[in-house]
Scaffold this active site. Sequence first.
Site, PDB file in Angstrom:
ATOM      1  N   CYS A 155       0.057   4.028   2.277  1.00 36.21           N
ATOM      2  CA  CYS A 155       0.906   3.384   3.542  1.00 36.21           C
ATOM      3  C   CYS A 155       2.252   4.138   4.205  1.00 36.21           C
ATOM      4  O   CYS A 155       2.356   4.114   5.380  1.00 36.21           O
ATOM      5  CB  CYS A 155       0.424   2.079   3.749  1.00 36.21           C
ATOM      6  SG  CYS A 155      -1.329   1.449   4.249  1.00 36.21           S
ATOM      7  N   CYS A 195       1.196  -0.913  -0.346  1.00 35.61           N
ATOM      8  CA  CYS A 195       0.257  -0.028   0.010  1.00 35.61           C
ATOM      9  C   CYS A 195       0.846   0.965   0.269  1.00 35.61           C
ATOM     10  O   CYS A 195       1.895   1.018   0.851  1.00 35.61           O
ATOM     11  CB  CYS A 195      -0.947   0.205   1.512  1.00 35.61           C
ATOM     12  SG  CYS A 195      -1.676   1.414   1.701  1.00 35.61           S
TER      13      CYS A 195
END
Length: 321
Positions: free
Chosen positions: A82, A79
């Site tokens: 993230c 991700c």
Amino acid sequence: MQPRNMPMSGVVDLAAVKAAGEARQKAEETRERNAASGEQGAPAPSSLVIDVDEAGFERDVLERSAEVPVVIDFWAEWCEPCKQLGPILERLAQAYAGRFVLAKVDVDQNQALFQQFGVQGIPAVFAVIAGQALPLFQGAAPEAQIREVLDQLIQAAEERFGIVGAPVDPSAEAEVEQQEPEAPVDPVLAAAEQSLAAGDAEGAAEAYQRALDANPADAEAKLGLARAELIRRVRELDPAAVRKEAADNPGDATAQLRVADLDLSGGHVEDAFGRLVETVRRGAGDDRNAARVRLLELFEVVGPEDPRVVAARSALARVLF
């Protein structure tokens, strides 16, 4: 990406008179037990940021939240938002020096926690105070905005629950940390990671490809290249327009591939895999092969050992053979 804020009004709900009184009492009892046993409530510098799994959640999050607010960062290796948010939260955990603890939860390894909190996409940030959970925000966010949310959280924890954490000296272990030997770093991979962190997906892809040319079995380079390529594909997409196009044209393989990329980048792994398997099943010729290849690329992003990848491989095999 701007975060979808989850209003701090949730703190007020948590602080309803009865709940707050019970939580405060529980926190005080925990502190008294710790004091009697000689345990300290304040986290050590090395435990301001902790990795949490399902097995240790009660101890590391629920019990600890009676002493200090615990902020939970739901993330995954593949991700990219993230990777933008995580370092900010970790830096702030050190800067706030014990007023909150950051618990990092890898959603790929802890699906039960992911589902228990009702996380819709990652990164997602929650807090736990005196055993009670509340959502903070979803998506990457600028540091100034995150500080505002943290300040509200800390204030609510103190005023409503009597939980203040305890100050620590983040530099206390710096000398020890400096003495720890560092693992050798592949300069090509290091350059690729730096490019990716700087938002240069093209440069990162080129560097990862050089690493693969030198060593085709390099799993880290293969993963990095898949991540970089995914970023390149989704960064210019208009999510609403792409999803509408795919809904209006279910037989358009290119449109389905774009939505699958968006799903994966937003943390909806199974949706992405399921869409591509179905596109393979319905397609023919070049369209079918393009969907198959894209699915294999996304497998690399998530990781071959992930149970969702294993399940999707089986589904792909059934539609192919």
